[in-house]
Design an enzyme around this catalytic site. Structure first.
Site, mmCIF file in Angstrom:
data_model
loop_
_atom_site.group_PDB
_atom_site.id
_atom_site.type_symbol
_atom_site.label_atom_id
_atom_site.label_comp_id
_atom_site.label_asym_id
_atom_site.label_seq_id
_atom_site.Cartn_x
_atom_site.Cartn_y
_atom_site.Cartn_z
ATOM 1 N N CYS A 1 0.831 -1.213 0.000
ATOM 2 C CA CYS A 1 0.000 0.000 0.000
ATOM 3 C C CYS A 1 0.869 1.269 0.000
ATOM 4 C CB CYS A 1 -0.906 -0.059 1.230
ATOM 5 S SG CYS A 1 -1.703 1.474 1.674
ATOM 6 N N CYS B 1 0.101 3.751 2.811
ATOM 7 C CA CYS B 1 0.579 3.204 4.088
ATOM 8 C C CYS B 1 2.040 3.576 4.307
ATOM 9 C CB CYS B 1 0.424 1.687 4.119
ATOM 10 S SG CYS B 1 -1.286 1.118 3.994
#
Length: 106
Positions: free
Chosen positions: A28, A31
């Site tokens: 991600c 993230c």
């Protein structure tokens, strides 16, 4: 020789200290953007809060338990109660304000 018990996720979120949980995944992009934000937050808050990262791919049961459908999802716990939750990248100062608004800091 004495062994020390490993602290569990339940032990951590049920404690008196506020805990910010970052549900994330290695693949991600957003993230990855949270890592320096959480480091900055740690520098601001010091030992007043705990910050932990949970990889949803490595902990699918935990992610399911909290109905994590997108990452990053941040959740604030204190004494086992969910005080706040939001998905997406959030600046450190905004996170600090949210923690002050919702949690009891020692």
């Amino acid at each position: 020789m004495a062994t020390t018990a490993k602290e569990t996720y339940g032990d951590i979120i049920n404690g008196t200290k506020p805990v910010l949980v970052d549900f994330s995944a290695e693949w991600c992009g957003p993230c990855k953007m949270m890592a320096p934000v959480l480091k900055e937050l740690h520098n601001m808050a010091g030992d007043a809060i705990r910050i932990i990262k949970i990889d949803v791919d490595k902990n699918p049961q935990l992610a399911a338990r909290h109905n994590i459908s997108g990452v990053p999802t941040l959740m604030l716990f204190q004494q086992g109660k969910i005080l706040w939750r939001q998905s997406g990248v959030i600046p450190a100062q905004q996170l600090m304000n949210i923690i002050r608004q919702h949690a009891v800091l020692a």
